[in-house]
Design a protein around this motif. Structure first.
Motif, PDB file in Angstrom:
ATOM      1  N   THR A 196       0.838  -1.193   0.000  1.00 42.97           N
ATOM      2  CA  THR A 196       0.000   0.000   0.000  1.00 42.97           C
ATOM      3  C   THR A 196       0.875   1.246   0.000  1.00 42.97           C
ATOM      4  O   THR A 196       1.922   1.285   0.647  1.00 42.97           O
ATOM      5  CB  THR A 196      -0.912   0.004   1.234  1.00 42.97           C
ATOM      6  N   GLY A 197       0.440   2.271  -0.737  1.00 46.81           N
ATOM      7  CA  GLY A 197       1.218   3.501  -0.803  1.00 46.81           C
ATOM      8  C   GLY A 197       0.322   4.724  -0.817  1.00 46.81           C
ATOM      9  O   GLY A 197      -0.899   4.638  -0.649  1.00 46.81           O
ATOM     10  N   ILE A 198       0.938   5.882  -1.010  1.00 46.14           N
ATOM     11  CA  ILE A 198       0.206   7.138  -1.145  1.00 46.14           C
ATOM     12  C   ILE A 198       0.784   7.937  -2.309  1.00 46.14           C
ATOM     13  O   ILE A 198       1.967   7.818  -2.635  1.00 46.14           O
ATOM     14  CB  ILE A 198       0.241   7.992   0.148  1.00 46.14           C
ATOM     15  N   VAL A 199      -0.067   8.734  -2.937  1.00 46.53           N
ATOM     16  CA  VAL A 199       0.331   9.549  -4.075  1.00 46.53           C
ATOM     17  C   VAL A 199      -0.672  10.699  -4.184  1.00 46.53           C
ATOM     18  O   VAL A 199      -1.768  10.630  -3.604  1.00 46.53           O
ATOM     19  CB  VAL A 199       0.361   8.707  -5.378  1.00 46.53           C
ATOM     20  N   ASP A 200      -0.320  11.744  -4.906  1.00 48.57           N
ATOM     21  CA  ASP A 200      -1.262  12.825  -5.206  1.00 48.57           C
ATOM     22  C   ASP A 200      -1.950  12.456  -6.516  1.00 48.57           C
ATOM     23  O   ASP A 200      -1.372  12.595  -7.594  1.00 48.57           O
ATOM     24  CB  ASP A 200      -0.499  14.144  -5.341  1.00 48.57           C
ATOM     25  N   TYR A 201      -3.205  11.997  -6.426  1.00 49.75           N
ATOM     26  CA  TYR A 201      -3.898  11.508  -7.626  1.00 49.75           C
ATOM     27  C   TYR A 201      -4.237  12.630  -8.603  1.00 49.75           C
ATOM     28  O   TYR A 201      -4.365  12.377  -9.799  1.00 49.75           O
ATOM     29  CB  TYR A 201      -5.152  10.733  -7.246  1.00 49.75           C
TER      30      TYR A 201
END
Length: 462
Positions: free
Chosen positions: A189-194
């Protein structure tokens, strides 16, 4: 994959008739960011082989996929706002989901697992920042452990990478301030600016020759009754799309990815309005900057299968903030990001035309609890303290909100998987509606776009 598509078989027989990162991709051309009209064309005279309606992440990914496969076609994208990706995409929590939650062999599970891999690959290629910070799904009560173990088995069936069950000691190693009896460690699982990702898709589309028309709010879609005055194309472009200003675009084929308005866009083209979209607002809280050390990665509760949402969780952001939430309450406006935003039309629509009343009656206690937490911060904090006891009311602030486009059938059932509506009749053979693209649609966007491109190619014989 195409065999897994769910069609509504609607009667389309209408006769005759948010946070750009500095290390991201090159900035879009000024006309796109300013919300100017179409690059090289005017809305009143534009004709395209294919038009995509909707400038969110799914629409942009689909436009990109189509033009990369069919470079000889003229392809346009219509967006009602002055900028792209402002609504569900721009209000997204930013999580790159691993695919653990979804029913094995479902389209949702397959597209999420595939889509996460494609998003990571795309970000690496384009130099878009992300963090693969992982996620813990934490059981804090003994009765949650069987559900946690069942969820772990589901994740293995879905092919999620790197899953492991961990005990108290390992929870502390991953999240020093988190308490729990057992947890699933999801390192993928990760995070990004969609929104940054979506704007990069738009750049790819533009660079390949695609055209974007912003400030184009669709009012009507119908079959042309005659050739436009002075046109040399005859009836090559039989579909007419008009906006609220009276301008029109003509095309051969239409793909709609309209999110919160997907049912209305379908209905105005003569197709079935079902399933209806019911907007649910999710309010987030913010952990104060001096307390962000309490959270390293995503921390989620064990989901309760009786209820349709994942519950309040801890989500780190690319800008260093920590979001807490969201809740899930009925929004009184389709783009109602504030508690008192109200649209009489939107409210009447969900009460009269959807199965909302049945849904409310079946989940009354859950709904009341969500409303209570929305009004009183202490109630949300009490829940958060089950995971991180150090958090107090003084440590949090009210934060942003998003609105989820939830498809609901007339029996009050949430439509959880992706829905694509083709329809029949003259206009039905020229149109494909993406009727429901629920979370994790942002994670799955590149996988969804490939599937949509396959279906467009097959259905329209491009």
């Amino acid at each position: 994959m195409l065999a897994a598509l769910r069609y509504l078989g609607g009667a389309c027989g209408r006769a005759g008739g948010d946070f750009p990162a500095p290390c991201g991709p090159a900035r879009l051309r000024p006309w796109l960011l300013r919300g100017g009209c179409c690059y090289g064309r005017s809305a009143s005279t534009s004709s395209f082989d294919v038009v995509i309606v909707g400038g969110g992440i799914v629409g942009l990914a689909s436009a990109r996929a189509l033009i990369q496969r069919h470079s000889a076609l003229s392809i346009g994208l219509l967006e009602k706002e002055k900028d792209l990706a402002l609504h569900q995409t721009g209000h997204n929590s930013g999580v790159i989901h691993s695919g653990i939650y979804y029913k094995p062999a479902s389209l949702k599970a397959k597209l999420c697992v595939q889509g996460a891999a494609l998003i990571y690959e795309y970000c690496n290629k384009k130099g878009i920042s992300y963090k693969q910070c992982g996620k813990l799904i934490v059981a804090v009560e003994q009765e949650e452990i069987p559900r946690l173990q069942a969820l772990y088995e589901r994740g293995l069936q879905n092919g999620v990478q790197g899953l492991r069950l961990i005990q108290k000691e390992d929870i502390k190693k991953k999240e020093p301030y988190c308490r729990g009896l057992m947890a699933i460690d999801c390192p993928y699982t990760g995070i990004v600016d969609y929104r940054q990702v979506a704007l990069s898709f738009a750049q790819d589309f533009q660079d390949a020759g695609g055209s974007v028309l912003t400030n184009f709010e669709v009012r009507d879609i119908e079959m042309a009754k005659e050739s436009p005055s002075g046109s040399q194309d005859g009836m090559k472009y039989p579909i007419v799309i008009r906006n609220t200003k009276g301008e029109e675009v003509r095309c051969q084929y239409v793909v709609t990815c309209a999110g919160l308005y997907s049912d209305r866009i379908s209905e105005m083209s003569g197709c079935s309005p079902d399933p209806r979209i019911v907007p649910f607002r999710g309010d987030y809280l913010l952990l104060k900057p001096e307390k962000c050390y309490l959270v390293k990665g995503n921390i989620y509760p064990v989901p309760d299968s009786r209820f349709p949402f994942l519950g309040v969780h801890f989500t780190p952001r690319m800008d260093g903030n920590i979001w807490l939430g969201p809740n899930a309450i009925l929004a009184f406006k389709r783009e109602g990001y504030k508690p008192f935003d109200f649209s009489a039309r939107d409210v009447m629509d969900v009460i009269v035309n959807s199965g909302l009343v049945k849904l409310v009656l079946e989940n009354f206690s859950y709904g009341v609890n969500e409303m209570y937490k929305a009004c009183f911060l202490s109630a949300t904090v009490k829940h958060l303290q089950k995971f991180i006891p150090e958090i107090t009311v003084r440590d949090i602030l009210r934060g942003p909100a998003g609105v989820r486009a939830q498809a609901l059938d007339r029996d009050g059932n949430l439509v959880e998987d992706f829905v694509f509506d083709g329809g029949v009749g003259d206009i039905g053979s020229h149109i494909l509606h993406v009727r429901n693209a629920p979370s994790p649609a942002a994670t799955s966007s590149l996988a969804i776009s490939g599937m949509i491109a396959d279906e467009v190619q097959q259905r329209f014989e491009l």
